[in-house]
Design a protein around this motif. Structure first.
Motif, short mmCIF file in Angstrom:
data_model
loop_
_atom_site.label_atom_id
_atom_site.label_comp_id
_atom_site.label_asym_id
_atom_site.label_seq_id
_atom_site.Cartn_x
_atom_site.Cartn_y
_atom_site.Cartn_z
N ALA A 137 -12.27 14.64 4.60
CA ALA A 137 -10.98 14.17 5.16
C ALA A 137 -10.05 13.52 4.15
O ALA A 137 -8.92 13.17 4.51
CB ALA A 137 -11.26 13.21 6.31
N HIS A 138 -10.51 13.35 2.92
CA HIS A 138 -9.58 12.87 1.89
C HIS A 138 -10.04 13.26 0.50
O HIS A 138 -11.12 12.86 0.06
CB HIS A 138 -9.39 11.35 1.95
CG HIS A 138 -8.53 10.86 0.83
ND1 HIS A 138 -7.22 11.26 0.69
CD2 HIS A 138 -8.77 10.03 -0.23
CE1 HIS A 138 -6.69 10.69 -0.39
NE2 HIS A 138 -7.61 9.95 -0.97
N THR A 139 -9.19 14.01 -0.19
CA THR A 139 -9.48 14.31 -1.60
C THR A 139 -8.17 14.60 -2.34
O THR A 139 -7.10 14.69 -1.74
CB THR A 139 -10.45 15.51 -1.72
OG1 THR A 139 -10.74 15.73 -3.11
CG2 THR A 139 -9.89 16.78 -1.12
N HIS A 140 -8.29 14.65 -3.66
CA HIS A 140 -7.20 15.12 -4.52
C HIS A 140 -7.85 16.29 -5.26
O HIS A 140 -8.35 16.13 -6.38
CB HIS A 140 -6.76 14.01 -5.48
CG HIS A 140 -6.50 12.70 -4.79
ND1 HIS A 140 -5.30 12.42 -4.18
CD2 HIS A 140 -7.29 11.62 -4.58
CE1 HIS A 140 -5.37 11.20 -3.64
NE2 HIS A 140 -6.57 10.70 -3.86
N ILE A 141 -7.85 17.44 -4.63
CA ILE A 141 -8.81 18.47 -5.00
C ILE A 141 -8.67 19.01 -6.43
O ILE A 141 -9.68 19.29 -7.08
CB ILE A 141 -8.84 19.59 -3.92
CG1 ILE A 141 -10.18 20.28 -3.96
CG2 ILE A 141 -7.69 20.57 -4.06
CD1 ILE A 141 -10.55 20.92 -2.68
N ILE A 154 -1.73 8.50 4.17
CA ILE A 154 -1.34 7.52 3.14
C ILE A 154 -2.55 6.66 2.77
O ILE A 154 -3.35 6.29 3.64
CB ILE A 154 -0.16 6.65 3.65
CG1 ILE A 154 0.27 5.62 2.58
CG2 ILE A 154 -0.47 5.95 4.98
CD1 ILE A 154 1.60 4.93 2.89
N HIS A 155 -2.72 6.39 1.45
CA HIS A 155 -3.73 5.41 1.02
C HIS A 155 -3.33 4.06 1.61
O HIS A 155 -2.17 3.66 1.51
CB HIS A 155 -3.73 5.29 -0.50
CG HIS A 155 -4.23 6.50 -1.22
ND1 HIS A 155 -3.43 7.26 -2.04
CD2 HIS A 155 -5.46 7.08 -1.27
CE1 HIS A 155 -4.14 8.26 -2.55
NE2 HIS A 155 -5.37 8.17 -2.10
N MET A 156 -4.29 3.34 2.18
CA MET A 156 -3.93 2.09 2.87
C MET A 156 -5.01 1.03 2.70
O MET A 156 -6.19 1.31 2.91
CB MET A 156 -3.72 2.41 4.37
CG MET A 156 -3.21 1.28 5.22
SD MET A 156 -1.56 0.73 4.77
CE MET A 156 -0.60 2.22 5.00
N ILE A 209 -6.05 6.09 4.74
CA ILE A 209 -7.17 6.35 3.84
C ILE A 209 -7.64 5.07 3.15
O ILE A 209 -6.81 4.37 2.55
CB ILE A 209 -6.74 7.40 2.79
CG1 ILE A 209 -6.29 8.68 3.49
CG2 ILE A 209 -7.84 7.67 1.80
CD1 ILE A 209 -5.08 9.33 2.84
N HIS A 210 -8.92 4.79 3.24
CA HIS A 210 -9.64 3.67 2.63
C HIS A 210 -9.88 2.52 3.60
O HIS A 210 -11.01 2.24 3.95
CB HIS A 210 -8.97 3.15 1.34
CG HIS A 210 -9.05 4.12 0.21
ND1 HIS A 210 -10.25 4.66 -0.20
CD2 HIS A 210 -8.09 4.69 -0.57
CE1 HIS A 210 -10.03 5.51 -1.18
NE2 HIS A 210 -8.73 5.55 -1.43
N MET A 211 -8.84 1.75 3.97
CA MET A 211 -9.00 0.65 4.94
C MET A 211 -10.14 -0.30 4.53
O MET A 211 -11.03 -0.62 5.32
CB MET A 211 -9.26 1.22 6.34
CG MET A 211 -8.13 2.07 6.86
SD MET A 211 -6.70 1.09 7.30
CE MET A 211 -7.21 0.43 8.88
N THR A 263 -14.41 12.34 0.20
CA THR A 263 -14.98 12.08 -1.13
C THR A 263 -14.00 11.36 -2.04
O THR A 263 -14.39 10.79 -3.04
CB THR A 263 -15.36 13.40 -1.83
OG1 THR A 263 -14.19 14.21 -1.92
CG2 THR A 263 -16.44 14.13 -1.05
N ASP A 264 -12.69 11.42 -1.70
CA ASP A 264 -11.63 11.06 -2.64
C ASP A 264 -11.69 12.07 -3.79
O ASP A 264 -12.47 13.02 -3.76
CB ASP A 264 -11.76 9.61 -3.11
CG ASP A 264 -10.39 8.97 -3.40
OD1 ASP A 264 -9.38 9.71 -3.44
OD2 ASP A 264 -10.33 7.75 -3.56
N GLY A 265 -10.88 11.90 -4.82
CA GLY A 265 -10.78 12.93 -5.86
C GLY A 265 -12.04 13.05 -6.71
O GLY A 265 -12.80 12.09 -6.85
ZN LIG Z 1 -7.26 9.03 -2.83
#
Ligand SMILES: [Zn+2]
Length: 433
Positions: free
Chosen positions: A63-67, A212-214, A249-251, A300-302
Motif C-alpha cells: 500500500a505504499h512504495t516509491h517503486i 500523503i506521508h503523514m 502514510i506512516h502515522m 514496504t516504503d521505497g
Molecule cells: Zn514513502
C-alpha cells in the motif's frame, strides 16, 4: 481454469480457510470457490491446474512504495534521515531519466510478483515511465506523481506545469483496467497550504485517491506546530484535506485526538514498519487505529529505505515490532497482520470492492505458497506458517486479474534476463553520471 490446492485462505468476511479446495477463474474474475471435489463435478470440462501441497491466498497488496527507487537499493544505508535524503538520495535522483525509472520499475515489479504481491500504490516522479512498465508487466497499481513545493522538479518547471502534466497523465491512465491515477502531495513539510488545497480540489474533480506521508517523525510534528500552530492532522483537517478517499502514510507520531479525527473523516492509513525502524522514525500505534475503526494497510516504503519489496517479510516485521513495542505478545495476531496486507491495503488503494479477498465476483488476484519447503512444515495452523515462517520464496504462482504473471521461476509478460542484465549496470551508471 480451476486452480486446486491443499488450502485456500479466502480472507472473506468470516475469514474462512478451506481445505482441499478449488478456485474457478473465468476471464478476470473468480467465478466460484469451494471444495475441490464439488467444483470438479460441477464443472467437469474445466481445465485443472493442481497446485498440490500449497496454500492459495489473496495476492498481497503493497500500500505504499516509491517503486523506481530500486535503482538506489543498497546505495546509502545506516544514516540519519536528513543525511540520507540530502547528501545521497536527492543528488542521485536528480540524475534520473525516464529510461532508468522504467527499468527500475520493471525490476521492482519482478520482485513484487516473485513474492506474491499483486498490487501496489506508488508515489514517485516521472510516473509516466512507471505507468509504461506497470502496464507492460500487467500488475495492478495506483500511480501518482509526488508533488512538493520544490521546483523545478523532474516532472515540471513550476506548480502550474506540474498540474498540466498531471492532466496529461490522467488522460493516459483513465479507463485502464488495472492502473489508476492518484494525487500524492509528498508531505506537509515539503508542500504548502495552497498546493495541498489544489491537490484536494483536483482529486475531488477527477475522483482520484489522494495519498500523503503523514506524522512520520516528531520533527514533522514540531515543524507543523511552529509553522501552522497545529499538529499535522489538525492542520490537514482545518484545510479540508482529509476524507474517505485519503490515504495517510506512516502515522507514527500520533495521539488519541489525531486517531479520532482520522477515524471520523474515514481516511485509510498505511503502516511501513521496516522503513520506520531503519530510519529510526518510531513505532506507529496500530491497534489503537484498528480499535477506532480505521482501515490500516501495510507497505514496504521505497526499496532504498527497506531495502526489499517483500510483503511477507513486512508482515513478519509488523507482527514482531508491535509485540516488542507494547511488551505484549498478544498484540498483532496473525489474522490481524494478514488483514492489513490484504483487506486493509485494498482500502488504502481505494479498490476494496475488487481485491483483498478471494470471493465469487472479485478479481482473480492471488498467489500460492508451497507447503513442501522445510520451513513450511508441519502445518498446525496455516496462517501461522504464512505470517511467521514464509519468506515469500515459497511462492509458486502470481496471478493478476486472471492472468498468470509469474510461475515457477518464469515471468510471462516481460524478459527478466534483459531486466537483470540492465539492472546490473545501474551501479556504474550512477557512478559515471
Ligand atoms: Zn514513502
Amino acid at each position: 481454469m480451476l486452480y486446486t490446492a491443499r488450502y485456500i485462505i479466502t480472507q472473506n468476511e468470516t475469514r474462512e480457510i478451506l481445505e482441499n479446495a478449488a478456485l474457478l477463474v473465468r476471464g478476470t474474475v473468480i467465478e466460484a470457490i469451494g471444495p475441490a471435489a464439488e467444483l470438479k463435478s460441477q464443472f467437469p470440462d474445466e481445465a485443472v491446474e493442481d497446485l498440490g501441497n500449497a496454500v492459495i491466498m489473496p495476492g498481497l497488496i503493497n500500500a505504499h512504495t516509491h517503486i523506481p527507487m530500486s535503482f538506489l537499493r543498497g546505495y546509502s544505508d545506516d544514516k540519519s534521515l536528513m543525511d540520507w535524503l540530502y547528501k545521497d538520495i536527492f543528488p542521485a535522483e536528480a540524475k534520473l531519466t525516464p529510461e532508468v525509472v522504467e527499468l527500475a520499475t520493471l525490476l521492482s515489479c519482478a520482485e513484487l510478483l516473485r513474492f506474491g504481491c499483486t498490487a501496489f500504490y506508488d508515489m514517485y516522479m516521472l510516473e509516466r515511465s512507471v505507468f509504461k512498465a506497470a502496464d507492460k508487466v500487467g500488475i495492478r497499481a495506483v500511480l501518482g506523481e509526488s508533488v512538493s513545493s520544490f521546483f523545478p522538479s523532474l516532472d515540471a518547471k513550476n506548480v502550474d506545469e506540474f498540474f498540466e502534466s498531471f492532466d496529461a497523465n490522467d488522460e493516459l491512465m483513465k479507463n485502464h483496467q488495472l492502473i489508476r491515477h492518484a494525487l500524492n502531495p509528498h508531505a506537509i513539510y515539503t508542500t504548502e497550504t495552497a498546493i495541498l488545497q489544489r491537490c484536494r480540489k483536483v482529486a475531488n474533480e477527477k475522483k482520484l485517491r489522494l495519498g500523503i506521508h503523514m506524522c512520520e517523525t516528531t520533527v514533522e510534528t514540531a515543524g507543523s506546530l511552529e509553522k501552522n500552530k497545529q499538529r499535522p492532522i489538525a492542520y490537514c483537517d482545518s484545510i479540508g484535506l482529509l476524507d474517505e478517499n485519503t490515504t495517510l502514510i506512516h502515522m507514527v507520531d500520533i495521539n488519541e485526538e489525531d486517531i479520532a479525527t482520522v477515524a471520523a473523516r474515514g481516511c485509510a492509513t498505511v503502516h511501513n514498519p521496516a522503513s520506520n525502524m531503519k530510519l529510526s522514525s518510531g513505532v506507529s500505534p496500530i491497534q489503537q487505529q484498528l480499535d477506532a475503526g480505521i482501515a490500516v494497510g501495510l507497505g514496504t516504503d521505497g526499496p532504498a529505505s527497506n531495502n526489499a519489496q517483500n510483503m511477507f517479510r513486512e508482515m513478519y516485521i509488523a507482527a514482531l515490532l508491535q509485540k516488542l513495542d507494547k511488551k505484549d505478545p498478544l498484540q498483532m495476531p496473525v489474522q490481524t497482520v494478514l488483514d492489513m496486507a490484504t483487506r486493509g491495503s485494498a482500502v488504502a488503494l481505494g479498490w476494496a470492492d475488487t481485491i483483498g479477498s478471494l470471493e465469487k465476483g472479485k478479481s482473480a488476484d492471488f498467489c500460492a505458497l508451497s507447503l513442501s519447503e522445510p520451513n513450511m512444515q508441519p502445518v498446525h495452523k496455516v496462517l501461522s506458517n504464512v505470517v511467521y515462517s514464509a519468506t515469500g520464496m515459497e511462492n509458486k504462482i502470481t496471478v493478476v486479474a486472471g492472468k498468470v504473471l509469474y510461475k515457477d521461476g518464469f515471468y510471462t509478460s516481460f524478459d527478466y534476463a534483459t531486466v537483470l542484465e540492465e539492472a546490473g549496470k545501474l551501479s556504474d551508471w550512477l557512478k559515471n553520471n
